[in-house]
Design a protein around this motif. Structure first.
Motif, PDB file in Angstrom:
ATOM      1  N   ALA A   1       0.844  -1.189   0.000  1.00 33.63           N
ATOM      2  CA  ALA A   1       0.000   0.000   0.000  1.00 33.63           C
ATOM      3  C   ALA A   1       0.877   1.235   0.000  1.00 33.63           C
ATOM      4  O   ALA A   1       2.019   1.200   0.470  1.00 33.63           O
ATOM      5  N   SER A   2       0.331   2.304  -0.533  1.00 29.94           N
ATOM      6  CA  SER A   2       1.042   3.576  -0.534  1.00 29.94           C
ATOM      7  C   SER A   2       0.058   4.704  -0.313  1.00 29.94           C
ATOM      8  O   SER A   2      -1.135   4.591  -0.625  1.00 29.94           O
ATOM      9  N   ARG A   3       0.572   5.780   0.240  1.00 32.73           N
ATOM     10  CA  ARG A   3      -0.259   6.967   0.486  1.00 32.73           C
ATOM     11  C   ARG A   3       0.514   8.182  -0.028  1.00 32.73           C
ATOM     12  O   ARG A   3       1.210   8.855   0.726  1.00 32.73           O
ATOM     13  N   PRO A   4       0.375   8.450  -1.298  1.00 28.90           N
ATOM     14  CA  PRO A   4       1.134   9.547  -1.888  1.00 28.90           C
ATOM     15  C   PRO A   4       0.593  10.931  -1.534  1.00 28.90           C
ATOM     16  O   PRO A   4       1.349  11.906  -1.562  1.00 28.90           O
ATOM     17  N   GLN A   5      -0.686  11.007  -1.215  1.00 28.26           N
ATOM     18  CA  GLN A   5      -1.302  12.271  -0.829  1.00 28.26           C
ATOM     19  C   GLN A   5      -2.161  12.050   0.417  1.00 28.26           C
ATOM     20  O   GLN A   5      -2.510  10.921   0.746  1.00 28.26           O
ATOM     21  N   ASP A   6      -2.520  13.134   1.060  1.00 32.32           N
ATOM     22  CA  ASP A   6      -3.250  13.042   2.331  1.00 32.32           C
ATOM     23  C   ASP A   6      -4.522  12.227   2.224  1.00 32.32           C
ATOM     24  O   ASP A   6      -4.874  11.467   3.133  1.00 32.32           O
ATOM     25  N   ARG A   7      -5.238  12.368   1.107  1.00 28.61           N
ATOM     26  CA  ARG A   7      -6.538  11.724   0.982  1.00 28.61           C
ATOM     27  C   ARG A   7      -6.561  10.664  -0.113  1.00 28.61           C
ATOM     28  O   ARG A   7      -7.608  10.374  -0.682  1.00 28.61           O
ATOM     29  N   GLN A   8      -5.417  10.080  -0.386  1.00 28.14           N
ATOM     30  CA  GLN A   8      -5.322   9.055  -1.408  1.00 28.14           C
ATOM     31  C   GLN A   8      -4.583   7.844  -0.849  1.00 28.14           C
ATOM     32  O   GLN A   8      -3.507   7.969  -0.249  1.00 28.14           O
ATOM     33  N   PHE A   9      -5.175   6.680  -1.080  1.00 31.18           N
ATOM     34  CA  PHE A   9      -4.605   5.440  -0.553  1.00 31.18           C
ATOM     35  C   PHE A   9      -4.666   4.410  -1.662  1.00 31.18           C
ATOM     36  O   PHE A   9      -5.733   4.187  -2.242  1.00 31.18           O
ATOM     37  N   ILE A  10      -3.538   3.783  -1.971  1.00 36.22           N
ATOM     38  CA  ILE A  10      -3.458   2.881  -3.104  1.00 36.22           C
ATOM     39  C   ILE A  10      -3.023   1.499  -2.643  1.00 36.22           C
ATOM     40  O   ILE A  10      -2.092   1.375  -1.842  1.00 36.22           O
ATOM     41  N   LEU A  11      -3.692   0.499  -3.144  1.00 39.15           N
ATOM     42  CA  LEU A  11      -3.347  -0.898  -2.869  1.00 39.15           C
ATOM     43  C   LEU A  11      -2.777  -1.498  -4.140  1.00 39.15           C
ATOM     44  O   LEU A  11      -3.383  -1.368  -5.203  1.00 39.15           O
ATOM     45  N   SER A  12      -1.627  -2.150  -4.033  1.00 39.19           N
ATOM     46  CA  SER A  12      -0.937  -2.642  -5.225  1.00 39.19           C
ATOM     47  C   SER A  12      -0.429  -4.056  -5.039  1.00 39.19           C
ATOM     48  O   SER A  12      -0.273  -4.541  -3.910  1.00 39.19           O
ATOM     49  N   SER A  13      -0.156  -4.670  -6.182  1.00 35.76           N
ATOM     50  CA  SER A  13       0.549  -5.949  -6.199  1.00 35.76           C
ATOM     51  C   SER A  13       1.341  -6.037  -7.494  1.00 35.76           C
ATOM     52  O   SER A  13       0.890  -5.565  -8.531  1.00 35.76           O
ATOM     53  N   LYS A  14       2.501  -6.638  -7.421  1.00 32.92           N
ATOM     54  CA  LYS A  14       3.296  -6.823  -8.637  1.00 32.92           C
ATOM     55  C   LYS A  14       2.828  -8.060  -9.390  1.00 32.92           C
ATOM     56  O   LYS A  14       2.846  -8.099 -10.624  1.00 32.92           O
ATOM     57  N   LYS A  15       2.413  -9.093  -8.643  1.00 31.58           N
ATOM     58  CA  LYS A  15       1.966 -10.338  -9.272  1.00 31.58           C
ATOM     59  C   LYS A  15       0.827 -10.920  -8.446  1.00 31.58           C
ATOM     60  O   LYS A  15       1.028 -11.401  -7.342  1.00 31.58           O
ATOM     61  N   LEU A  16      -0.363 -10.918  -9.012  1.00 34.36           N
ATOM     62  CA  LEU A  16      -1.526 -11.407  -8.300  1.00 34.36           C
ATOM     63  C   LEU A  16      -1.524 -12.924  -8.172  1.00 34.36           C
ATOM     64  O   LEU A  16      -1.072 -13.653  -9.068  1.00 34.36           O
ATOM     65  N   LEU A  17      -2.064 -13.392  -7.051  1.00 34.10           N
ATOM     66  CA  LEU A  17      -2.281 -14.813  -6.803  1.00 34.10           C
ATOM     67  C   LEU A  17      -3.780 -15.089  -6.827  1.00 34.10           C
ATOM     68  O   LEU A  17      -4.598 -14.185  -6.630  1.00 34.10           O
ATOM     69  N   LEU A  18      -4.135 -16.351  -7.029  1.00 37.61           N
ATOM     70  CA  LEU A  18      -5.554 -16.716  -6.982  1.00 37.61           C
ATOM     71  C   LEU A  18      -6.182 -16.326  -5.645  1.00 37.61           C
ATOM     72  O   LEU A  18      -7.333 -15.886  -5.585  1.00 37.61           O
ATOM     73  N   SER A  19      -5.405 -16.476  -4.598  1.00 33.04           N
ATOM     74  CA  SER A  19      -5.909 -16.200  -3.241  1.00 33.04           C
ATOM     75  C   SER A  19      -6.143 -14.716  -2.986  1.00 33.04           C
ATOM     76  O   SER A  19      -6.673 -14.343  -1.942  1.00 33.04           O
ATOM     77  N   ASP A  20      -5.750 -13.873  -3.932  1.00 37.22           N
ATOM     78  CA  ASP A  20      -5.993 -12.437  -3.760  1.00 37.22           C
ATOM     79  C   ASP A  20      -7.420 -12.042  -4.139  1.00 37.22           C
ATOM     80  O   ASP A  20      -7.828 -10.901  -3.923  1.00 37.22           O
ATOM     81  N   SER A  21      -8.162 -12.961  -4.699  1.00 37.87           N
ATOM     82  CA  SER A  21      -9.559 -12.657  -5.031  1.00 37.87           C
ATOM     83  C   SER A  21     -10.334 -12.299  -3.782  1.00 37.87           C
ATOM     84  O   SER A  21     -10.139 -12.881  -2.715  1.00 37.87           O
ATOM     85  N   GLY A  22     -11.225 -11.332  -3.920  1.00 42.31           N
ATOM     86  CA  GLY A  22     -12.038 -10.928  -2.781  1.00 42.31           C
ATOM     87  C   GLY A  22     -12.626  -9.555  -3.008  1.00 42.31           C
ATOM     88  O   GLY A  22     -12.518  -8.979  -4.090  1.00 42.31           O
ATOM     89  N   PHE A  23     -13.251  -9.064  -1.967  1.00 40.65           N
ATOM     90  CA  PHE A  23     -13.878  -7.751  -1.998  1.00 40.65           C
ATOM     91  C   PHE A  23     -13.021  -6.826  -1.148  1.00 40.65           C
ATOM     92  O   PHE A  23     -12.819  -7.072   0.042  1.00 40.65           O
TER      93      PHE A  23
END
Lengths: 111, 113
Positions: free
Chosen positions: A66-88
């Protein structure tokens, strides 16, 4: 009034592909921001939280970041997704550290 | 550390009947307790919260919950179920100094006509 946005609303990605989910908050300053994942039948799991720009705390080891480049912005990232990353994935914010407001969520399916 | 346990992953009631969703918590500090509701493919909406004021907390949509320290419980009730109450309900706890909330696994409420 405060508003929280998440996009995209739904996402289908192949295994091994990168990921970027974005969350932005309006109408407040210096919120605490959170990323949760909700897997089917398993409730909500806290992934990351941030108390300020550039400050990220990770709750569980995983291939997400995760990264927070600005006060009101939050980003979730992955370089390589796994099947187990599925979800809400739900973004949330709080100001008084008492309770959290949630965004509409992103449904991620990894195939 | 804090945690919550929701008893019963599925609860089914008839329209007009009492709704009772159970939640027990564990906390090393005086807790803040919450109930959220989630409709399909939507985020969570706060129903009510306990923050060390009155032990009987009234929320939206006719729901209420009572904080019972001796029983470490925070059960959610509604006197008369409505079809629109069908959703998933989450109990959550936050410790006084923590920056996060811990959620239960959720209880899916079904309302039969």
């Amino acid at each position: 009034s405060q508003t929280i946005h998440q996009w995209p609303a739904t996402l289908v990605q192949p295994v091994g592909s990168p990921l970027s989910l974005e969350c932005t908050v309006e109408g407040t300053s210096n919120p605490n921001l959170y990323w949760y994942r909700q897997a089917a039948g398993r409730g909500l799991q806290l992934l990351f939280y941030s108390v300020g720009i550039g400050q990220i705390s990770s709750e569980v080891p995983q291939n997400l970041s995760a990264s927070r480049p600005q006060d009101r912005q939050f980003i979730l990232s992955s370089k390589k997704l796994l099947l187990s990353d599925s979800g809400f994935y739900l973004c949330a914010w709080s100001v008084d550290q008492i309770f959290s407001f949630f965004g509409p969520g992103t449904r991620l399916t990894v195939l | 550390a804090q945690s919550v346990t929701q008893l019963g992953s599925h609860v089914s009631v008839s329209e007009g009947a009492l709704v009772l969703l159970r939640c027990n918590y564990s906390s090393s500090v005086p807790p803040y307790l919450f109930w959220y509701v989630q409709y399909p493919n939507q985020g969570l909406q706060l129903l009510l919260k306990y923050t060390s004021a009155a032990t009987l907390v009234k929320g939206i949509n006719g729901f209420e919950a009572e904080f019972k320290k001796s029983e470490t419980s925070f059960h959610l009730t509604k006197p008369s179920a409505h079809m629109s109450d069908a959703a998933e309900y989450f109990c959550a706890v936050r410790g006084g100094n923590n920056n996060d909330m811990r959620f239960g696994a959720g209880t899916r409420l079904t309302v039969k006509p």
